[in-house]
Motif scaffolding. Structure first.
Motif, PDB file in Angstrom:
ATOM      1  N   VAL A  70     -41.387   4.519   5.478  1.00 57.83           N
ATOM      2  CA  VAL A  70     -40.311   3.646   5.012  1.00 57.83           C
ATOM      3  C   VAL A  70     -40.911   2.495   4.221  1.00 57.83           C
ATOM      4  O   VAL A  70     -41.819   1.804   4.691  1.00 57.83           O
ATOM      5  CB  VAL A  70     -39.487   3.109   6.198  1.00 57.83           C
ATOM      6  N   ASP A  73     -36.265  -1.088   4.213  1.00 59.23           N
ATOM      7  CA  ASP A  73     -35.462  -0.909   5.415  1.00 59.23           C
ATOM      8  C   ASP A  73     -33.980  -0.755   5.053  1.00 59.23           C
ATOM      9  O   ASP A  73     -33.442  -1.496   4.230  1.00 59.23           O
ATOM     10  CB  ASP A  73     -35.641  -2.124   6.333  1.00 59.23           C
ATOM     11  N   ILE A  74     -33.318   0.239   5.643  1.00 57.08           N
ATOM     12  CA  ILE A  74     -31.877   0.423   5.408  1.00 57.08           C
ATOM     13  C   ILE A  74     -31.125   0.428   6.741  1.00 57.08           C
ATOM     14  O   ILE A  74     -30.132   1.140   6.916  1.00 57.08           O
ATOM     15  CB  ILE A  74     -31.570   1.696   4.593  1.00 57.08           C
ATOM     16  N   SER A  75     -31.573  -0.408   7.680  1.00 61.98           N
ATOM     17  CA  SER A  75     -30.910  -0.472   8.982  1.00 61.98           C
ATOM     18  C   SER A  75     -29.497  -1.021   8.871  1.00 61.98           C
ATOM     19  O   SER A  75     -28.696  -0.870   9.805  1.00 61.98           O
ATOM     20  CB  SER A  75     -31.734  -1.328   9.953  1.00 61.98           C
ATOM     21  N   HIS A  76     -29.150  -1.638   7.744  1.00 57.52           N
ATOM     22  CA  HIS A  76     -27.766  -2.087   7.552  1.00 57.52           C
ATOM     23  C   HIS A  76     -26.831  -0.921   7.251  1.00 57.52           C
ATOM     24  O   HIS A  76     -25.612  -1.067   7.306  1.00 57.52           O
ATOM     25  CB  HIS A  76     -27.704  -3.118   6.409  1.00 57.52           C
ATOM     26  N   THR A  78     -27.738   2.569   8.463  1.00 63.70           N
ATOM     27  CA  THR A  78     -27.917   3.679   9.403  1.00 63.70           C
ATOM     28  C   THR A  78     -28.707   3.254  10.619  1.00 63.70           C
ATOM     29  O   THR A  78     -29.548   2.334  10.553  1.00 63.70           O
ATOM     30  CB  THR A  78     -28.641   4.849   8.723  1.00 63.70           C
ATOM     31  N   SER A  79     -28.453   3.948  11.733  1.00 64.28           N
ATOM     32  CA  SER A  79     -29.237   3.734  12.949  1.00 64.28           C
ATOM     33  C   SER A  79     -30.389   4.720  13.065  1.00 64.28           C
ATOM     34  O   SER A  79     -31.140   4.667  14.049  1.00 64.28           O
ATOM     35  CB  SER A  79     -28.327   3.865  14.176  1.00 64.28           C
ATOM     36  N   LYS A  81     -33.734   6.036  13.213  1.00 66.34           N
ATOM     37  CA  LYS A  81     -34.937   5.231  13.394  1.00 66.34           C
ATOM     38  C   LYS A  81     -36.025   5.536  12.368  1.00 66.34           C
ATOM     39  O   LYS A  81     -36.802   4.657  12.004  1.00 66.34           O
ATOM     40  CB  LYS A  81     -35.472   5.415  14.816  1.00 66.34           C
ATOM     41  N   THR A  84     -35.626   3.218   9.379  1.00 67.10           N
ATOM     42  CA  THR A  84     -35.533   1.775   9.596  1.00 67.10           C
ATOM     43  C   THR A  84     -36.895   1.213   9.978  1.00 67.10           C
ATOM     44  O   THR A  84     -37.661   1.852  10.687  1.00 67.10           O
ATOM     45  CB  THR A  84     -34.506   1.453  10.687  1.00 67.10           C
ATOM     46  N   GLY A  85     -37.160   0.011   9.483  1.00 64.60           N
ATOM     47  CA  GLY A  85     -38.427  -0.656   9.769  1.00 64.60           C
ATOM     48  C   GLY A  85     -39.470  -0.322   8.736  1.00 64.60           C
ATOM     49  O   GLY A  85     -39.999   0.801   8.713  1.00 64.60           O
ATOM     50  N   THR A  88     -42.565   2.289   9.021  1.00 60.07           N
ATOM     51  CA  THR A  88     -42.337   3.394   9.958  1.00 60.07           C
ATOM     52  C   THR A  88     -42.788   4.707   9.326  1.00 60.07           C
ATOM     53  O   THR A  88     -42.408   5.038   8.202  1.00 60.07           O
ATOM     54  CB  THR A  88     -40.849   3.487  10.333  1.00 60.07           C
ATOM     55  N   LYS A 207     -23.518   4.125  11.674  1.00 57.23           N
ATOM     56  CA  LYS A 207     -23.945   3.058  12.592  1.00 57.23           C
ATOM     57  C   LYS A 207     -23.196   3.221  13.916  1.00 57.23           C
ATOM     58  O   LYS A 207     -22.074   3.754  13.952  1.00 57.23           O
ATOM     59  CB  LYS A 207     -23.628   1.691  11.990  1.00 57.23           C
TER      60      LYS A 207
END
Length: 519
Positions: A70, A73-76, A78-79, A81, A84-85, A88, A207
């Motif tokens: 990664v 980060d596209i944690s906004h 999707t969950s 993992k 995200t981060g 990663t 999400k």
């Protein structure tokens, strides 16, 4: 160096793998083979069974191991993992293939390239089963077998047949955009290091709070999209039919690791409601001007397979294999493929194909309701209940790690707290709430070809090929070269199809085909 100690598959040692028992009077010219010779019988019997059925499509491929990292980060959104981060990393297995030809065919033939990726994440496997063009030839799943048959061999002659090809496509004209991509020089890539991977399908990023966005995935090669002319591709097909396989192997062996950048296009549900095209139609793209590419991460292919059969031929990819945070959309082609691909794997590899090392997740698996069958190699869950809603505690044996204190094996895998009830807590996951379907009636349906189907092909011809000197002429030459080999009975409908893109394109193809036929 001492020779290795050979054994039979059951472990019995034998000194020489090249000998066979016989009954004779000592003469080297006479003797009878013996049925008691287990070494000989097992060697011959295994040889007759050492091939699994080849894939009905995508039979010839290049395969590699790699890593996805990664970078944005596209944690906004999707969950998931593995997305995200920043930093990663996840292990990957990739398979890039031609579609129509069988195993052993030439790598450089004009064809779409399948672009499959398995990502081993901490939440299980994520599969992407893409193509190297962003659109497809059909949007009705019932046409999918016919499409592929028309690209393969004639049922009587067993020869690839341009008449079949153009008969199908001239009667199913929604595929004109994909045809124009195929017959541009993109249909003959320089190597698989130079091809992009496109989802084609529309997916959802989800999400836990119930929100989601529609997305399309794009893996863009960092090597450049270099191509071959038809003449160069034909020459290589004869001189080095394994050119793409050799190119990838040699570059990785030398440490010249190819890489791709993952981008996504993102659309809100509100935008989808009013967008000018059906967002679930995989014969259409989402223009970048409307939905710009957003960078997510980098894929690097950095390891050749240790053994092609074990790592690549046995690999199974399916768009149904998704982790939490990624979900299917109402794309009917995607829905159909979610059944067809694992069903093909069960036919080729057996009901327990997920247990093979190249397919097995990198996380503990506890699935006691999926057991038995040929080739089970995971211990088969011993005496644990094989039915749902059991109040019994699982036995000490199960193929999972220790997990957290006080958890049952199922909960160790799912990351759940004790439910306080018999059995385990429900594991539907947050994505269940996203599978919302509009109520309606059941009816027979087949999509119709409209003038809208020719808008994007027209833009591709004018705004993409038109900006590259000679590429429009190359498209005409490539189409005419193949169409001219077909029965003239399919010519007129094909000329008409390209004329609906632009009258000039149809007329240019007509002139190129008929002038060759008159010579």
């Amino acid at each position: 160096m001492a020779p290795p100690l050979y054994t039979l598959a059951e472990g019995r040692p034998y000194p020489d793998a090249s000998t066979a028992q016989r009954f004779s009077d000592g003469s080297p010219a006479k003797g009878l083979a013996l049925l008691q010779d287990t070494q000989l019988i097992e060697t011959l019997a295994h040889f007759s069974r050492e091939r699994v059925p080849e894939r009905v499509v995508h039979a010839s491929a290049v395969g590699t191991w790699g890593e996805f990292e990664v970078t944005h980060d596209i944690s906004h959104l999707t969950s998931a993992k593995f997305l995200t981060g920043i930093g990663t990393k996840s292990k990957t297995l990739s398979r890039i293939s031609t579609v129509g030809p069988g195993a052993g065919s030439a790598d450089t033939v004009r064809d779409v390239r399948g672009w499959a990726l398995k990502i081993f994440t901490e939440e299980g496997n994520q599969n992407f089963v893409f193509n190297d063009i962003p659109v497809f030839f059909v949007r009705d799943p019932i046409k999918f077998p016919s499409l592929n048959r028309s690209h393969k061999r004639h049922p009587a002659t067993n020869i690839t047949d341009p008449t079949m090809f153009w008969d199908f496509h001239s009667q199913n004209q929604e595929g004109i955009h994909a045809l124009m991509l195929l017959y541009s020089n993109r249909g003959t890539p320089q190597s698989v290091r130079h091809v992009n991977g496109y989802s084609g399908h529309t997916y959802k990023l989800t999400k836990p709070d119930g929100t989601f966005h529609y997305v399309k995935f794009h893996f863009k090669t960092n090597q450049g999209t270099d191509t071959l002319t038809e003449q160069e591709a034909d020459k290589l097909a004869g001189e080095d039919p394994d050119f793409h396989k050799r190119d990838m192997w040699d570059n990785i062996a030398k440490g010249n690791y190819p890489s791709w950048t993952l981008y996504i296009q993102v659309m809100t549900p509100q935008q989808a409601e009013t967008y000018r095209w059906n967002i679930f139609d995989m014969t259409r793209v989402w223009p970048h001007s409307d939905f710009p590419l957003q960078e997510v991460g980098k894929l690097t292919q950095n390891k050749n397979p240790d053994n092609y059969f074990a790592d690549i031929e046995q690999a199974a990819f399916s768009p149904s294999t998704m982790v939490p945070g990624i979900a299917p959309s109402a794309d009917i082609m995607l829905q159909a493929r979610m059944f067809a691909y694992p069903d093909a794997a069960r036919y080729r590899l057996g009901t327990n194909y997920q247990q093979l090392p190249c397919n097995r997740p990198a996380v503990p698996v506890y699935c006691p309701y999926q057991r038995d069958g040929q080739g089970t190699i995971n211990g088969n869950y011993a005496g644990d209940p094989n039915y749902v809603r059991s109040a019994l505690k699982p036995l000490a044996f199960c193929p999972v790690d220790k997990g957290l204190p006080g958890q049952t094996p199922q909960q160790k895998v799912l990351g759940q707290k004790e439910s306080g009830k018999g059995g385990t807590a429900a594991a539907a996951g947050p994505d269940a709430k996203h599978n919302i379907w509009v109520m309606g009636t059941v009816e027979d349906y087949a999509s119709e070809v409209t003038e809208e189907d020719f808008e994007q092909p027209r833009e591709f011809g004018e705004k993409v090929l038109g900006k590259q000197p000679g590429q429009q002429e190359q498209l005409v030459s490539n189409v005419a070269g193949h169409l001219g080999k077909a029965d003239p009975a399919v010519w007129e409908a094909t000329f008409d199809m390209f004329s609906r893109v632009t009258p000039e394109l149809g007329e240019a193809i007509r002139k190129a085909v008929t002038s060759k036929a008159q010579k």
